[in-house]
Design a protein around this motif. Structure first.
Motif, PDB file in Angstrom:
ATOM      1  N   HIS A 230     -10.576  -5.419  -9.783  1.00 40.74           N
ATOM      2  CA  HIS A 230     -11.277  -6.079  -8.684  1.00 40.74           C
ATOM      3  C   HIS A 230     -12.109  -5.085  -7.880  1.00 40.74           C
ATOM      4  CE1 HIS A 230      -9.337 -10.075  -9.049  1.00 40.74           C
ATOM      5  NE2 HIS A 230      -8.386  -9.363  -9.615  1.00 40.74           N
ATOM      6  N   LEU A 231     -11.683  -3.829  -7.858  1.00 44.82           N
ATOM      7  CA  LEU A 231     -12.504  -2.815  -7.194  1.00 44.82           C
ATOM      8  C   LEU A 231     -13.791  -2.571  -7.974  1.00 44.82           C
ATOM      9  CD1 LEU A 231     -10.000  -0.120  -5.866  1.00 44.82           C
ATOM     10  CD2 LEU A 231     -10.964  -2.123  -4.710  1.00 44.82           C
ATOM     11  N   TRP A 260     -17.974   3.448  -3.830  1.00 46.39           N
ATOM     12  CA  TRP A 260     -16.527   3.651  -4.006  1.00 46.39           C
ATOM     13  C   TRP A 260     -15.916   4.299  -2.768  1.00 46.39           C
ATOM     14  CZ3 TRP A 260     -12.681   2.498  -7.446  1.00 46.39           C
ATOM     15  CH2 TRP A 260     -11.520   3.250  -7.384  1.00 46.39           C
ATOM     16  N   ALA A 261     -16.571   5.323  -2.242  1.00 42.12           N
ATOM     17  CA  ALA A 261     -16.033   6.057  -1.097  1.00 42.12           C
ATOM     18  C   ALA A 261     -15.956   5.192   0.157  1.00 42.12           C
ATOM     19  CB  ALA A 261     -16.890   7.295  -0.828  1.00 42.12           C
ATOM     20  N   ASN A 262     -16.732   4.105   0.192  1.00 41.63           N
ATOM     21  CA  ASN A 262     -16.783   3.274   1.399  1.00 41.63           C
ATOM     22  C   ASN A 262     -16.031   1.955   1.255  1.00 41.63           C
ATOM     23  OD1 ASN A 262     -18.716   4.566   3.524  1.00 41.63           O
ATOM     24  ND2 ASN A 262     -19.752   4.874   1.567  1.00 41.63           N
ATOM     25  N   ILE A 263     -15.271   1.796   0.182  1.00 35.55           N
ATOM     26  CA  ILE A 263     -14.428   0.605   0.061  1.00 35.55           C
ATOM     27  C   ILE A 263     -13.371   0.647   1.156  1.00 35.55           C
ATOM     28  CG2 ILE A 263     -12.755  -0.604  -1.392  1.00 35.55           C
ATOM     29  CD1 ILE A 263     -14.285   0.349  -3.828  1.00 35.55           C
ATOM     30  N   HIS A 270      -4.954  -4.992   0.150  1.00 33.53           N
ATOM     31  CA  HIS A 270      -4.750  -6.414  -0.124  1.00 33.53           C
ATOM     32  C   HIS A 270      -4.539  -6.648  -1.621  1.00 33.53           C
ATOM     33  CE1 HIS A 270      -5.199 -10.753   0.136  1.00 33.53           C
ATOM     34  NE2 HIS A 270      -6.116 -10.695  -0.804  1.00 33.53           N
ATOM     35  N   LEU A 271      -5.253  -5.894  -2.460  1.00 33.19           N
ATOM     36  CA  LEU A 271      -5.110  -6.049  -3.909  1.00 33.19           C
ATOM     37  C   LEU A 271      -3.712  -5.646  -4.368  1.00 33.19           C
ATOM     38  CD1 LEU A 271      -8.577  -4.706  -5.122  1.00 33.19           C
ATOM     39  CD2 LEU A 271      -7.805  -7.082  -5.034  1.00 33.19           C
ATOM     40  N   VAL A 272      -3.203  -4.546  -3.837  1.00 30.57           N
ATOM     41  CA  VAL A 272      -1.850  -4.119  -4.201  1.00 30.57           C
ATOM     42  C   VAL A 272      -0.825  -5.142  -3.716  1.00 30.57           C
ATOM     43  CG1 VAL A 272      -0.092  -2.332  -3.891  1.00 30.57           C
ATOM     44  CG2 VAL A 272      -2.483  -1.682  -4.219  1.00 30.57           C
ATOM     45  N   GLU A 273      -1.058  -5.708  -2.547  1.00 29.47           N
ATOM     46  CA  GLU A 273      -0.132  -6.690  -1.992  1.00 29.47           C
ATOM     47  C   GLU A 273      -0.115  -7.995  -2.786  1.00 29.47           C
ATOM     48  OE1 GLU A 273      -1.601  -6.869   1.967  1.00 29.47           O
ATOM     49  OE2 GLU A 273      -0.765  -4.921   2.538  1.00 29.47           O
ATOM     50  N   SER A 274      -1.109  -8.169  -3.678  1.00 30.12           N
ATOM     51  CA  SER A 274      -1.144  -9.372  -4.519  1.00 30.12           C
ATOM     52  C   SER A 274      -0.301  -9.232  -5.782  1.00 30.12           C
ATOM     53  CB  SER A 274      -2.594  -9.686  -4.917  1.00 30.12           C
ATOM     54  OG  SER A 274      -3.081  -8.738  -5.866  1.00 30.12           O
TER      55      SER A 274
END
Length: 292
Positions: A230-231, A260-263, A270-274
Motif C-alpha cells: 500500500h505504500l 517516500w521520505a514524506n509519507i 495505520h497499515l500495520v494496525e490493519s
C-alpha cells in the motif's frame, strides 16, 4: 390528494429474482445478453432501458472488475497455515515486524481509464491521441522497508537484483535497521519468496545473525498480507499528482525518494494496525484472495 400517475413497473418482484439469477450466473453478461435471456419464457417483453433501470433499482452497477492475484491450491494451503498461526497476534506483536519489498516505477505509464471526446473522423487527430513509449520509457527499481516505528531506507537498485546485490542490501541496510529498531533481538524481518531472497548465501547470512532477529516465514503469493504494498500505491499516486512530472530517470528517482521520505507516520502505522484484520480476511476467504 392527487394520486400518483407513475407507470407500473414492467419487472415485478418475481422478475427481479429471475434477473438476479442471470447476473449471478454470468457477472460479465452485457445488457443486451441479460435482456435477451430474461425475455426467454416470459410473456412480457422488455427493452434494454428497462433492464438497466431494474438492475439499478436492485443495486447493481456496471464497474471494472477488481484485479486480484491468482492463487494456486498449494499456496492457498500455505496461506491457511500462516493465518491460523498468527491469528492471535495483536497489533503490539505486529509492531515488532519490519516489512520489506521491491518495486519499480515507470517514467511513463499508460492509464486505460483516460477517455476523450471526438467525432468519427477525428480518431487520429493529434489532440485525440495519448502517446506511449515502448517499455514505459524506462523506470527505477527500489528496495524499501519499514516498521510501525519508522520508515526504513529506500535503496535504488541500479543493475537489477540478484543474490549478490540483495546480500549487499541485507548487510548494509537491513541489518543496521533491525539492530537499531529492535536492540533486544525481538524483531522479525519479513521478505517475500523471490528467488534472490531464497539463495543459499542469503540463507547462510540470516543463520549467522539469527541471534539478532528472526526471519518471518512468509507464505507465497501473499501481497495482500504485506502492508508495504500500500505504500507503493501511495508513492505511485503522488507521482501521478505531481505538478511537474519527471522527464528523465534521475528526476524520477529523486521524486520517488522524496515522496517516500514524506509519507506520514499515521499512514504507515495505520497499515500495520490493519494486520489482524488481514489475517481474519485470509481465514474467511479460506486462503483465497482478500480485499487488501
Amino acid at each position: 390528494m392527487r394520486q400518483s400517475c407513475r407507470r407500473k413497473c414492467l419487472v415485478d418482484a418475481r422478475g427481479q429474482r429471475r434477473m438476479g439469477r442471470l447476473i449471478q450466473a454470468d457477472r460479465r453478461a452485457t445488457l443486451t445478453e441479460i435482456t435477451t435471456c430474461y425475455k426467454r419464457g416470459m410473456q412480457q417483453s422488455i427493452c434494454e432501458a428497462t433492464t438497466r433501470t431494474t438492475l439499478k433499482r436492485m443495486g447493481y452497477n456496471s464497474r471494472r472488475p477488481h484485479r486480484v492475484l491468482l492463487i494456486s491450491t498449494t499456496n492457498r494451503k500455505k496461506r491457511l497455515q500462516f493465518a491460523p498461526a498468527h491469528q492471535n497476534w495483536t497489533v503490539e506483536d505486529w509492531k515488532n515486524v519490519a516489512w520489506s519489498d521491491e518495486s519499480r516505477f515507470l517514467l511513463r505509464h499508460s492509464d486505460g481509464r483516460v477517455r476523450i471526446w471526438h467525432k468519427q473522423n477525428e480518431n487520429m487527430d493529434p489532440s485525440c491521441l495519448v502517446t506511449t513509449v515502448q517499455a514505459g520509457g524506462g523506470g527505477v527499481m527500489v528496495y524499501g522497508m519499514f516498521s510501525w516505528h519508522t520508515l526504513g531506507p529506500l535503496v535504488p537498485i541500479v543493475h537489477g537484483l540478484n543474490a549478490t546485490a540483495y546480500l549487499s542490501i541485507v548487510s548494509d541496510h537491513v541489518h543496521p535497521f533491525m539492530t537499531t529498531m529492535y536492540p533486544s533481538s525481538d524483531g522479525y524481518f519479513q521478505q517475500d519468496n523471490a528467488p534472490c531472497h531464497k539463495a543459499r548465501i542469503i540463507s547462510n547470512w540470516f543463520l549467522e545473525h539469527d541471534n539478532e532477529f528472526t526471519v518471518l516465514k512468509w507464505p507465497p503469493q501473499s501481497p495482500d498480507l504485506n502492508p508495504i504494498e500500500h505504500l507503493w500505491d501511495v508513492v505511485e499516486r503522488e507521482l501521478r499528482a505531481l505538478d511537474v512530472h519527471p522527464t528523465n530517470l534521475h528526476q524520477l528517482q529523486d521524486a520517488v525518494l522524496s515522496i517516500w521520505a514524506n509519507i506520514s507516520k499515521e499512514c504507515f502505522q495505520h497499515l500495520v494496525e490493519s494486520k489482524p484484520r488481514r489475517i481474519k480476511a485470509v481465514l474467511k476467504a479460506k486462503g483465497g484472495q482478500t480485499q487488501y
